[in-house]
Write a protein that holds these residues in place. Structure first.
Motif, PDB file in Angstrom:
ATOM      1  N   SER A  34      13.381 -45.313 -55.379  1.00 12.94           N
ATOM      2  CA  SER A  34      13.183 -44.160 -56.264  1.00 12.94           C
ATOM      3  C   SER A  34      12.635 -44.608 -57.606  1.00 12.94           C
ATOM      4  O   SER A  34      12.687 -45.788 -57.944  1.00 12.94           O
ATOM      5  CB  SER A  34      14.505 -43.424 -56.465  1.00 12.94           C
ATOM      6  OG  SER A  34      15.505 -44.284 -56.953  1.00 12.94           O
ATOM      7  N   ARG A  63      22.717 -36.407 -41.343  1.00  9.50           N
ATOM      8  CA  ARG A  63      23.554 -36.088 -42.501  1.00  9.50           C
ATOM      9  C   ARG A  63      24.807 -36.966 -42.480  1.00  9.50           C
ATOM     10  O   ARG A  63      25.446 -37.122 -41.440  1.00  9.50           O
ATOM     11  CB  ARG A  63      23.948 -34.609 -42.480  1.00  9.50           C
ATOM     12  CG  ARG A  63      24.854 -34.195 -43.645  1.00  9.50           C
ATOM     13  CD  ARG A  63      24.925 -32.687 -43.770  1.00  9.50           C
ATOM     14  NE  ARG A  63      25.366 -32.042 -42.544  1.00  9.50           N
ATOM     15  CZ  ARG A  63      25.104 -30.775 -42.239  1.00  9.50           C
ATOM     16  NH1 ARG A  63      24.378 -30.025 -43.041  1.00  9.50           N
ATOM     17  NH2 ARG A  63      25.555 -30.257 -41.102  1.00  9.50           N
ATOM     18  N   GLN A 123      26.286 -43.091 -54.853  1.00 11.80           N
ATOM     19  CA  GLN A 123      24.948 -42.593 -54.540  1.00 11.80           C
ATOM     20  C   GLN A 123      24.872 -41.968 -53.160  1.00 11.80           C
ATOM     21  O   GLN A 123      24.138 -41.000 -52.951  1.00 11.80           O
ATOM     22  CB  GLN A 123      23.922 -43.723 -54.639  1.00 11.80           C
ATOM     23  CG  GLN A 123      22.494 -43.275 -54.367  1.00 11.80           C
ATOM     24  CD  GLN A 123      21.495 -44.401 -54.457  1.00 11.80           C
ATOM     25  OE1 GLN A 123      21.851 -45.554 -54.677  1.00 11.80           O
ATOM     26  NE2 GLN A 123      20.219 -44.079 -54.267  1.00 11.80           N
ATOM     27  N   TRP A 124      25.626 -42.504 -52.211  1.00 16.49           N
ATOM     28  CA  TRP A 124      25.549 -42.043 -50.829  1.00 16.49           C
ATOM     29  C   TRP A 124      26.856 -41.351 -50.466  1.00 16.49           C
ATOM     30  O   TRP A 124      27.843 -41.984 -50.157  1.00 16.49           O
ATOM     31  CB  TRP A 124      25.262 -43.222 -49.897  1.00 16.49           C
ATOM     32  CG  TRP A 124      23.936 -43.841 -50.197  1.00 16.49           C
ATOM     33  CD1 TRP A 124      23.700 -44.963 -50.934  1.00 16.49           C
ATOM     34  CD2 TRP A 124      22.664 -43.340 -49.803  1.00 16.49           C
ATOM     35  NE1 TRP A 124      22.353 -45.205 -51.015  1.00 16.49           N
ATOM     36  CE2 TRP A 124      21.694 -44.224 -50.330  1.00 16.49           C
ATOM     37  CE3 TRP A 124      22.237 -42.246 -49.049  1.00 16.49           C
ATOM     38  CZ2 TRP A 124      20.321 -44.029 -50.134  1.00 16.49           C
ATOM     39  CZ3 TRP A 124      20.884 -42.051 -48.850  1.00 16.49           C
ATOM     40  CH2 TRP A 124      19.943 -42.942 -49.387  1.00 16.49           C
ATOM     41  N   ARG A 125      26.794 -40.010 -50.511  1.00 15.73           N
ATOM     42  CA  ARG A 125      28.007 -39.220 -50.380  1.00 15.73           C
ATOM     43  C   ARG A 125      27.937 -38.254 -49.195  1.00 15.73           C
ATOM     44  O   ARG A 125      26.866 -37.979 -48.641  1.00 15.73           O
ATOM     45  CB  ARG A 125      28.264 -38.436 -51.673  1.00 15.73           C
ATOM     46  CG  ARG A 125      28.331 -39.325 -52.926  1.00 15.73           C
ATOM     47  CD  ARG A 125      28.763 -38.540 -54.156  1.00 15.73           C
ATOM     48  NE  ARG A 125      30.142 -38.111 -54.041  1.00 15.73           N
ATOM     49  CZ  ARG A 125      31.195 -38.877 -54.345  1.00 15.73           C
ATOM     50  NH1 ARG A 125      31.013 -40.114 -54.781  1.00 15.73           N
ATOM     51  NH2 ARG A 125      32.415 -38.413 -54.216  1.00 15.73           N
ATOM     52  N   ASN A 126      29.123 -37.759 -48.837  1.00 14.85           N
ATOM     53  CA  ASN A 126      29.264 -36.770 -47.772  1.00 14.85           C
ATOM     54  C   ASN A 126      28.292 -35.615 -48.010  1.00 14.85           C
ATOM     55  O   ASN A 126      28.254 -35.039 -49.092  1.00 14.85           O
ATOM     56  CB  ASN A 126      30.715 -36.265 -47.773  1.00 14.85           C
ATOM     57  CG  ASN A 126      31.023 -35.383 -46.581  1.00 14.85           C
ATOM     58  OD1 ASN A 126      30.130 -34.857 -45.922  1.00 14.85           O
ATOM     59  ND2 ASN A 126      32.298 -35.212 -46.303  1.00 14.85           N
ATOM     60  N   GLY A 127      27.518 -35.288 -46.991  1.00 15.37           N
ATOM     61  CA  GLY A 127      26.582 -34.177 -47.080  1.00 15.37           C
ATOM     62  C   GLY A 127      25.157 -34.587 -47.370  1.00 15.37           C
ATOM     63  O   GLY A 127      24.236 -33.762 -47.235  1.00 15.37           O
ATOM     64  N   GLN A 128      24.943 -35.852 -47.770  1.00 12.35           N
ATOM     65  CA  GLN A 128      23.582 -36.290 -48.066  1.00 12.35           C
ATOM     66  C   GLN A 128      22.780 -36.414 -46.780  1.00 12.35           C
ATOM     67  O   GLN A 128      23.273 -36.879 -45.759  1.00 12.35           O
ATOM     68  CB  GLN A 128      23.605 -37.626 -48.800  1.00 12.35           C
ATOM     69  CG  GLN A 128      22.275 -38.003 -49.408  1.00 12.35           C
ATOM     70  CD  GLN A 128      22.431 -38.958 -50.568  1.00 12.35           C
ATOM     71  OE1 GLN A 128      23.552 -39.251 -50.993  1.00 12.35           O
ATOM     72  NE2 GLN A 128      21.326 -39.469 -51.077  1.00 12.35           N
ATOM     73  N   GLU A 129      21.513 -36.006 -46.828  1.00 11.67           N
ATOM     74  CA  GLU A 129      20.656 -36.001 -45.644  1.00 11.67           C
ATOM     75  C   GLU A 129      19.526 -37.012 -45.784  1.00 11.67           C
ATOM     76  O   GLU A 129      19.054 -37.287 -46.890  1.00 11.67           O
ATOM     77  CB  GLU A 129      20.082 -34.592 -45.417  1.00 11.67           C
ATOM     78  CG  GLU A 129      21.159 -33.546 -45.146  1.00 11.67           C
ATOM     79  CD  GLU A 129      20.601 -32.164 -44.897  1.00 11.67           C
ATOM     80  OE1 GLU A 129      19.354 -32.026 -44.778  1.00 11.67           O
ATOM     81  OE2 GLU A 129      21.404 -31.207 -44.806  1.00 11.67           O
ATOM     82  N   LEU A 130      19.106 -37.572 -44.644  1.00 10.83           N
ATOM     83  CA  LEU A 130      18.013 -38.538 -44.604  1.00 10.83           C
ATOM     84  C   LEU A 130      17.086 -38.212 -43.441  1.00 10.83           C
ATOM     85  O   LEU A 130      17.523 -37.744 -42.391  1.00 10.83           O
ATOM     86  CB  LEU A 130      18.547 -39.971 -44.413  1.00 10.83           C
ATOM     87  CG  LEU A 130      19.441 -40.558 -45.485  1.00 10.83           C
ATOM     88  CD1 LEU A 130      20.888 -40.308 -45.136  1.00 10.83           C
ATOM     89  CD2 LEU A 130      19.191 -42.048 -45.625  1.00 10.83           C
ATOM     90  N   ARG A 132      16.377 -35.748 -38.460  1.00  5.61           N
ATOM     91  CA  ARG A 132      17.094 -35.667 -39.733  1.00  5.61           C
ATOM     92  C   ARG A 132      18.584 -35.848 -39.473  1.00  5.61           C
ATOM     93  O   ARG A 132      19.130 -35.292 -38.516  1.00  5.61           O
ATOM     94  CB  ARG A 132      16.819 -34.333 -40.435  1.00  5.61           C
ATOM     95  CG  ARG A 132      17.286 -34.290 -41.889  1.00  5.61           C
ATOM     96  CD  ARG A 132      16.615 -33.170 -42.644  1.00  5.61           C
ATOM     97  NE  ARG A 132      17.047 -33.107 -44.043  1.00  5.61           N
ATOM     98  CZ  ARG A 132      16.515 -33.843 -45.008  1.00  5.61           C
ATOM     99  NH1 ARG A 132      15.541 -34.695 -44.720  1.00  5.61           N
ATOM    100  NH2 ARG A 132      16.944 -33.719 -46.254  1.00  5.61           N
ATOM    101  N   ASP A 189      31.898 -40.343 -47.619  1.00  3.62           N
ATOM    102  CA  ASP A 189      31.417 -40.966 -48.846  1.00  3.62           C
ATOM    103  C   ASP A 189      31.325 -42.470 -48.646  1.00  3.62           C
ATOM    104  O   ASP A 189      32.302 -43.105 -48.230  1.00  3.62           O
ATOM    105  CB  ASP A 189      32.362 -40.667 -50.016  1.00  3.62           C
ATOM    106  CG  ASP A 189      32.345 -39.200 -50.431  1.00  3.62           C
ATOM    107  OD1 ASP A 189      31.343 -38.510 -50.136  1.00  3.62           O
ATOM    108  OD2 ASP A 189      33.330 -38.746 -51.039  1.00  3.62           O
TER     109      ASP A 189
END
Length: 242
Positions: A242, A207, A215-222, A205, A211
């Motif tokens: 989605s 993070r 849609q894809w910003r600081n803190g988003q996890e994949l 995982r 930014d």
């Protein structure tokens, strides 16, 4: 399924199968081995793939990487969409996938691979393949690839098996870039993402630490996946539609 056109001697037929820890449907991966020393310029014409102008004077290694990667991409497109097209090349040298498809190409010292999916199912995919680096080299590069948080988080792994640890972090971040750049058209670097965890049999995982878009910003996890393969690490990030 064999590659459509007969392959030249510099390249092997794709025979390997790849099973991800969490199998992904309709996302075929095609890989080959290749030998730059055996490449001939006429191999491009033989396989029906035009040599780009920027490769005309390139060394054999670069030509072989390009051709092997495009051969994998054509076969993966055939398997995923039924149309064995050749991805174009954009101004930033990223592959341009045919309408209705997404994909990723990777190569690493004698091996190339491509993965392709339908755009109706996946927004983007990122694939990376790396030979596991030597421990001494990994120790020297750790400060360039890992954030302070990662160095603390994976301190034990860095001490016990630095080469494998750093190669995996490098590869996961490369896959993240390949997955998100087509969606954001914004470049980012090793310090702009961090690996939060990884575990066998191949789940990880990550993070974002910057930014990239609304849609894809600081803190988003994949989520990501990885495989060990004959001294290589192969990582994948698939962004579902989605």
């Amino acid at each position: 399924m064999p590659i459509q056109a007969p392959l030249p001697d510099f390249c092997t037929d794709p025979g390997e199968t790849f099973t991800w820890p969490q199998p992904l449907t309709e996302l075929p991966l095609v890989a080959v081995n290749f030998d730059p020393e055996a490449l001939r310029d006429e191999d491009f014409a033989r396989t029906g793939i035009a040599m780009p102008a920027n490769l005309q004077r390139a060394v054999a290694k670069r030509k072989a990487e390009y051709l092997a990667g495009r051969l994998c991409a054509r076969e993966a497109l055939q398997q995923a969409t039924g149309v064995g097209a050749i991805p174009g090349t954009s101004e930033d040298r990223a592959p341009q996938w045919p309408a209705g498809s997404v994909g990723s190409i990777t190569h690493s010292d004698g091996r190339a691979a491509a993965i392709v999916g339908r755009a109706s199912r996946y927004a983007s995919v990122g694939l990376d393949m790396e030979w596991v680096m030597a421990d001494e080299r990994a120790v020297k590069l750790a400060g360039q690839i890992l954030t302070d948080g990662e160095r603390k988080r994976f301190a034990r792994a860095l001490k016990e098996r630095p080469g494998e640890c750093l190669t995996l972090a490098f590869s996961l971040k490369e896959s993240l870039f390949k997955a998100l750049y087509p969606l954001t058209l914004k470049r980012f670097y090793f310090e702009h993402a961090e690996v939060l965890e990884w575990q066998e049999p191949g789940l990880a995982r990550l993070r974002l630490l910057t930014d990239l878009s609304d849609q894809w910003r600081n803190g988003q996890e994949l989520d990501a996946q990885f495989l060990h393969r004959d001294g290589q690490l192969i990582s994948l990030i698939a962004v579902a539609r989605s």
